[in-house]
Design a protein around this motif. Structure first.
Motif, short mmCIF file in Angstrom:
data_model
loop_
_atom_site.label_atom_id
_atom_site.label_comp_id
_atom_site.label_asym_id
_atom_site.label_seq_id
_atom_site.Cartn_x
_atom_site.Cartn_y
_atom_site.Cartn_z
N LEU A 139 18.27 43.93 55.60
CA LEU A 139 17.20 44.16 54.64
C LEU A 139 17.48 43.51 53.29
O LEU A 139 16.77 42.62 52.87
CB LEU A 139 16.98 45.67 54.45
CG LEU A 139 16.51 46.45 55.69
CD1 LEU A 139 16.30 47.92 55.34
CD2 LEU A 139 15.24 45.85 56.28
N TYR A 140 18.55 43.97 52.60
CA TYR A 140 18.82 43.44 51.27
C TYR A 140 20.24 43.76 50.82
O TYR A 140 20.94 44.59 51.41
CB TYR A 140 17.82 43.98 50.25
CG TYR A 140 17.76 45.50 50.18
CD1 TYR A 140 18.60 46.22 49.32
CD2 TYR A 140 16.84 46.20 50.95
CE1 TYR A 140 18.54 47.60 49.26
CE2 TYR A 140 16.77 47.59 50.89
CZ TYR A 140 17.62 48.28 50.04
OH TYR A 140 17.56 49.65 49.98
N ASP A 141 20.64 43.09 49.73
CA ASP A 141 21.96 43.26 49.11
C ASP A 141 21.86 44.36 48.07
O ASP A 141 20.97 44.34 47.22
CB ASP A 141 22.39 41.93 48.48
CG ASP A 141 23.74 42.01 47.80
OD1 ASP A 141 24.32 43.09 47.73
OD2 ASP A 141 24.20 40.96 47.32
N GLN A 142 22.79 45.32 48.13
CA GLN A 142 22.80 46.42 47.18
C GLN A 142 24.15 46.48 46.46
O GLN A 142 24.89 47.45 46.58
CB GLN A 142 22.51 47.74 47.92
CG GLN A 142 22.37 48.96 47.03
CD GLN A 142 21.98 50.18 47.83
OE1 GLN A 142 20.82 50.40 48.12
NE2 GLN A 142 22.96 51.00 48.18
N GLY A 143 24.49 45.41 45.76
CA GLY A 143 25.75 45.38 45.01
C GLY A 143 26.96 45.39 45.93
O GLY A 143 27.19 44.42 46.66
N PHE A 177 25.80 34.10 55.28
CA PHE A 177 24.81 33.73 56.28
C PHE A 177 23.60 34.65 56.30
O PHE A 177 22.63 34.39 57.01
CB PHE A 177 25.44 33.74 57.68
CG PHE A 177 26.48 32.68 57.89
CD1 PHE A 177 26.12 31.38 58.24
CD2 PHE A 177 27.83 32.96 57.73
CE1 PHE A 177 27.07 30.41 58.43
CE2 PHE A 177 28.79 31.99 57.93
CZ PHE A 177 28.41 30.71 58.27
N LEU A 178 23.66 35.74 55.55
CA LEU A 178 22.60 36.74 55.64
C LEU A 178 21.25 36.20 55.17
O LEU A 178 21.14 35.57 54.13
CB LEU A 178 22.97 37.97 54.82
CG LEU A 178 24.14 38.81 55.36
CD1 LEU A 178 24.43 39.96 54.42
CD2 LEU A 178 23.84 39.33 56.76
N GLN A 179 20.22 36.47 55.97
CA GLN A 179 18.84 36.16 55.63
C GLN A 179 18.00 37.38 55.96
O GLN A 179 18.27 38.08 56.94
CB GLN A 179 18.35 34.94 56.43
CG GLN A 179 19.14 33.68 56.21
CD GLN A 179 18.69 32.55 57.11
OE1 GLN A 179 17.79 32.71 57.92
NE2 GLN A 179 19.33 31.40 56.99
N GLU A 180 17.01 37.66 55.14
CA GLU A 180 16.17 38.83 55.37
C GLU A 180 15.56 38.79 56.77
O GLU A 180 14.99 37.80 57.19
CB GLU A 180 15.06 38.90 54.33
CG GLU A 180 14.20 40.16 54.43
CD GLU A 180 13.14 40.23 53.35
OE1 GLU A 180 12.27 41.11 53.45
OE2 GLU A 180 13.17 39.39 52.42
N GLY A 181 15.73 39.89 57.50
CA GLY A 181 15.20 39.97 58.85
C GLY A 181 16.16 39.50 59.92
O GLY A 181 15.85 39.59 61.11
#
Length: 223
Positions: free
Chosen positions: A113-117, A144-148
């Motif tokens: 989903l997303y980066d949270q610190g 490498f992270l991409q949303e979804g």
């Protein structure tokens, strides 16, 4: 008739339930037929996979990376291990038939989903539960992270996150090329890989996430 026998006749369901619970209660380290009643199984070092948890030399470790090295016609398993207690990573060289204890864990499919610190937020698509993965457990795969993007998290029996497993392959876009002959491609995810001479800026390519290497030019099937 004894009191025990009278109780069994009067309360058969209660006694049967208690018996079933006693039979199924797991015991740490017990070796038996199949997987029932034990928390680990002995396997050859070359059968160990990335993301598994093993006990080796008295430490429980998450397997970060595996490879096979052949020296003088003898095969050795090279295991990069992260100690679950200290957090340190080390490489071990084991004989191919050397036994290690693989601990049973749970792999859960997740979507990023997303980066949270200090943590990365993933979601279990089956339960819609958010799973937080500490940055220190990402092993460098956060680039490498991409949303979804889909992946897996490894959980212990208490539900604690042990590691994150990204997909083995990822399709990326070449944004810029440098060098001649063997080209260096700057990708849209922010990393660089060496690519063949026929690759051009704007091409979509498939990258091996673990080794960070070019595999092939992307097709519709690779998307």
């Amino acid at each position: 008739m004894s009191a025990v026998l009278r109780d069994l006749r009067v309360h058969p369901s209660k006694s049967q339930a208690a018996f079933s619970i006693a039979q199924c209660r797991p015991v740490l380290g017990v070796q038996s037929q199949g997987h029932v009643g034990r928390r680990f199984v002995s396997v050859d070092a070359t059968d160990v996979k990335r993301g598994q948890v093993i006990e080796y030399r008295g430490s429980k470790c998450v397997v970060v990376k595996t490879s096979v090295n052949v020296t003088n016609r003898k095969a050795f398993a090279m295991l990069d291990l992260r100690d679950m207690k200290t957090g340190t990573t080390r490489q071990e060289k084991l004989r191919s038939n050397e036994k290690v204890e693989k601990i049973f864990v749970t792999n859960v499919k997740v979507v990023y989903l997303y980066d949270q610190g200090p943590e990365f937020v993933f979601q279990n698509p089956d339960t819609f539960e958010d799973i937080l993965v500490p940055a220190k457990l990402m092993e460098g795969f956060e680039k490498f992270l991409q949303e979804g993007m889909e992946g897996q998290v490894v959980l212990d029996e208490g539900g604690e996150v042990l590691s994150f497993l990204p997909p083995r392959k990822l399709t990326c876009t070449v944004e810029e090329l440098k060098g001649s002959g063997g080209k260096i491609a700057q990708l849209d995810i922010g990393i660089s890989v060496q690519v063949p001479p026929f690759i051009q800026a704007g091409d979509r390519i498939v990258v091996d996430v673990e080794d960070q290497k070019y595999l092939t030019r992307a097709t519709d099937d690779a998307e």
